[in-house]
Design an enzyme around this catalytic site. Structure first.
Site, PDB file in Angstrom:
ATOM      1  N   HIS A 255      23.928   7.767 -18.240  1.00  0.00           N
ATOM      2  CA  HIS A 255      25.087   6.959 -17.844  1.00  0.00           C
ATOM      3  C   HIS A 255      25.516   6.054 -18.993  1.00  0.00           C
ATOM      4  CE1 HIS A 255      24.033   8.068 -13.617  1.00  0.00           C
ATOM      5  NE2 HIS A 255      25.348   8.155 -13.576  1.00  0.00           N
TER       6      HIS A 255
ATOM      7  N   VAL B 147      29.374   8.305 -23.548  1.00  0.00           N
ATOM      8  CA  VAL B 147      29.610   9.730 -23.797  1.00  0.00           C
ATOM      9  C   VAL B 147      29.829  10.454 -22.469  1.00  0.00           C
ATOM     10  CG1 VAL B 147      28.730  11.818 -24.904  1.00  0.00           C
ATOM     11  CG2 VAL B 147      28.187   9.576 -25.876  1.00  0.00           C
TER      12      VAL B 147
ATOM     13  N   GLN C 116      17.567  20.669 -11.028  1.00  0.00           N
ATOM     14  CA  GLN C 116      18.877  21.266 -11.302  1.00  0.00           C
ATOM     15  C   GLN C 116      19.250  22.319 -10.263  1.00  0.00           C
ATOM     16  OE1 GLN C 116      21.294  20.452 -13.591  1.00  0.00           O
ATOM     17  NE2 GLN C 116      19.985  18.654 -13.772  1.00  0.00           N
TER      18      GLN C 116
END
Length: 407
Positions: A121, A124, A322
């Site tokens: 966070h 970028v 993921q």
């Protein structure tokens, strides 16, 4: 309106003055709020890097845009450079009569207020979300419907949507009795803080001070509505509403309310689009977010707090995090976005999502194979020794008491 190369004009004429002002503020705020981290003051780019960054901006609408490379080419100023370029490309400086120095100062202050020490966070990530938002706003249905005000709000919301993020999630703030949790009564704590922080910078720089007071307030309210939509605890609410509109085929983009809702959905997609990027980019984001998750878990263990879901490095891996995130959060959202905007970009994103999920699955099998061999060697081959991230964990993350996953 004709394109004017404001980037060169503003950078060369105003950057030095703005940096003096903002750097003084940065030193003050850093020492008071964040200790005294390693300082990385902004520098005027040399000609070679400026040229390469400009070449990249010519392809800023491409889905494989490498924000990591762009950040290096702009010497860590990707958010300022990209957002200013897009606002200028749309002609919004002229249309809203935005003072160039105020705008540049606002963007510099926004970039500063992202915590550079956060693995994920940070500025970028904000630049990446802003680039994704631009891609979505260029889609045919949106491009022919969005007003100048919609475009301005969409870009500003993307740039500020995680402003001053502390690198921990809402449950952490609640269980540590953080002042922000108390201030916002444990409801959309981070999103409210991001919005209020953005409003504070808008007012500090006076970016909208030339507008009628009510217009400025309305812009602030709409900015908040967009940022608050990124709260994952309301994911099912927004997704259900989106799905109902699509089933009934009643979205009318000539309606301001419907356009605003689609901007909310676009920002939600942009915020969690990392799994839909090409593998080389997506994998980097996965590594960064996992690092941020596990760092929070380490803090919780150190202070003998209950470890938040996905934050325990002993019972979670990057691979199963993921796969779970893609299955329970990303796929349902992007499937509906693909129904709304059935374009080449949507098919590309869904294609990357499928390939990336398969790649993580392959890596998970390798990991489990290695783990099984290790367990057998140590005399523990029970399935209970491995605890993959499953449905229950992600249902917890979608519960209203939880903040959005840091992915």
């Amino acid at each position: 309106p004709p394109f004017i190369d404001f980037e060169n004009i503003v950078i060369r004429k105003y950057l030095f003055v703005v940096l003096l002002l903002s750097f003084q503020r940065y030193l003050h705020s850093s020492r008071l709020l964040r200790g005294t981290p390693h300082l990385n003051p902004l520098h005027i780019l040399d000609e070679d890097y400026t040229g390469q960054a400009k070449c990249m901006l010519e392809k800023v609408g491409m889905w494989n845009f490498d924000i990591f490379l762009f950040d290096r080419l702009t010497n860590g100023n990707s958010l300022v450079t990209l957002t200013f370029h897009l606002l200028n490309q749309y002609g919004l400086l002229e249309l809203f009569q935005l003072d160039m120095m105020k705008l540049w100062r606002f963007l510099v202050m926004v970039q500063e207020d992202y915590h550079s020490l956060n693995p994920y966070h940070n500025a970028v990530h904000a630049a990446d979300v802003t680039q994704a938002m631009y891609c979505y706003m260029r889609e045919p249905k949106l491009a022919k419907s969005l007003t100048s005000c919609d475009l301005l709000l969409g870009l500003l919301a993307a740039a500020t949507h995680d402003l001053d993020h502390p690198g921990v999630n809402q449950p952490f703030l609640i269980k540590t009795n953080h002042y922000l949790a108390k201030l916002y009564r444990n409801s959309s704590v981070l999103e409210n803080h991001h919005w209020r922080s953005a409003v504070g910078l808008l007012r500090e720089t006076g970016l909208f001070s030339h507008l009628p007071a009510e217009d400025g307030l309305q812009m602030e309210r709409q900015l908040g509505s967009l940022i608050l939509a990124t709260d994952i605890s309301r994911q099912n609410e927004y997704l259900g509403k989106f799905r109902t509109h699509l089933d009934q085929d009643d979205l009318c983009l000539s309606s301001a309310a419907h356009r605003h809702f689609i901007l909310q959905m676009a920002l939600k997609c942009a915020d969690i689009c990392n799994p839909c990027r090409p593998w080389e980019l997506s994998k980097q984001w996965s590594e960064k977010v996992t690092e941020e998750f596990f760092h929070q878990g380490d803090i919780e263990k150190k202070h003998k707090l209950e470890v938040s879901p996905l934050c325990d490095s002993q019972s979670n891996s990057m691979e199963n995090i993921q796969i779970g995130f893609m299955t329970y959060v990303v796929e349902p959202l992007f499937a509906e976005w693909g129904r709304f905007s059935d374009t080449r970009l949507s098919q590309t994103m869904l294609g990357h999502l499928g390939l990336n999920k398969a790649s993580w699955g392959g890596l998970l099998q390798q990991e489990q194979g290695s783990s099984t061999e290790d367990l057998e060697a140590s005399g523990c081959a029970s399935s209970s020794c491995h605890c993959p991230t499953g449905t229950f964990t992600f249902l917890l993350l979608l519960h209203p008491t939880f903040d959005k996953p840091l992915i």
